[in-house]
Design an enzyme around this catalytic site. Sequence first.
Site: not given
Ligand SMILES: *Cc1c(COP(=O)(O)O)cnc(C)c1O
Length: 427
Positions: A286, A288, A328, A355, A383
């Site tokens: 995890p 985010r 996004y 800008c 992020y």
């Molecule tokens: C970005 C990523 C994550 C984490 O994703 P989240 O949405 O931030 O939990 C985990 N594994 C891989 C391979 C990723 O590229």
Amino acid sequence: MSQPARLPGHPHIARKNGELQVEAVSLTSLAREHGTPLFVYSKQWMLDALAAYQRGFEGRDAMVCYAIKANSSLGVLRVFAEAGCGFDIVSGGELARVLAAGADPAKVIFSGVGKTRAEMRQALAVGIGCFNVESEAELEVLNAVAIEEGRRAAISVRINPNVDPKTHPYISTGLKGNKFGVAHDRAVAIYRHAASLEGLEVVGIDCHIGSQITDVSPYLEALERVLDLVEAIEKTGIRLHHLDFGGGLGIDYNGDTPPGADTLWRQMLTRLDARGFGQRRLIVEPGRSLVGNAGVCVTEVLFTKPGEEKNFCIVDAAMNDLPRPAMYQAFHQIVPVKDRQDGSPVLYDVVGPVCESGDWIGRDRKLQIAQGDLLAVLSAGAYCMAMASNYNTRGRAAEVLVSGERATLIRRRETLDDQLRAERFED
Ligand SMILES: *Cc1c(COP(=O)(O)O)cnc(C)c1O
């Protein structure tokens, strides 16, 4: 003195006597001390988010590997290292960061579609736990590098389960059209080949289907597809010691209702148990969901600018600090740091000084504000700082980690000198 009123969805942010605080620290005082834009993180939110995973895995052989690309600041990494986490990295730079923060290399897994030979050597030298390999070509190169180095690389192959995570297309990663992982139908052949290579040791299987997933169903779908493959691979005599289901769990940005990590994993484990894999070593990655709502970005209102069609609230944070809206069309709540009694609410587009018309932070926000006021951009732990740039020669913001009444500056504001140092004129 009034009791602090918690912000809905943000239990570690509260309004006390009209002023926002993170845990027990006032954002106004932090902004006065460190300037703006300023990222402020709650350590307790991170630990509580981690605890939800730990509750979900209680009694199981599981490892939480924090995906550091969400927020790779050393002070944040140290929180997770001290809590016993492993780490998911995607570059040699990220490897250096987790080691600097005190990570155990054996708990590091290396993901990403484009690892260089130098990065492979660096990771082999420190003895990382596993390479999550994303293509057949990478398998060959990693095998050759490992043999050259006189080592065996522990590997897992990232499977693309072709599951729609129902999220933004840029953060969907497990569909057939994505660049990530290897196709489901190639997996058994790839594993058989990997098992025959002397520089490699097959240890697991992994997938990661996307990000900001707010529903359990795509995870359950991916789980069944991965387990089908595990059965097929193990029929050939290859043993997979761990199963890694990636990251991707969403957070509440704007009334979103993702399942808690504990709820998600109770359901996942029910299916794993039913299919006889509940005692296998489990890994999750995890990002985010461990940091997203721990953070806010405090920014000052530089000007308000009435327009013919729109009113603009121009703040000192911009797309280089908070890239998610520009990248996004993402939504971040924006709230005044101090409630204002005078004036009346006006509908604004909150924009930065960069800008580009894409430099907006929030559109059509009703705010009762004046020049010089502070605003807090919520859900800014993931992020944001990790994606910050120097566009428009803007220095990157400072970061503060709050724990109870204590506040620590974990990154000073970037200076102009920091930015100019690497550059040279023609001879
Ligand atoms: C970005 C990523 C994550 C984490 O994703 P989240 O949405 O931030 O939990 C985990 N594994 C891989 C391979 C990723 O590229």
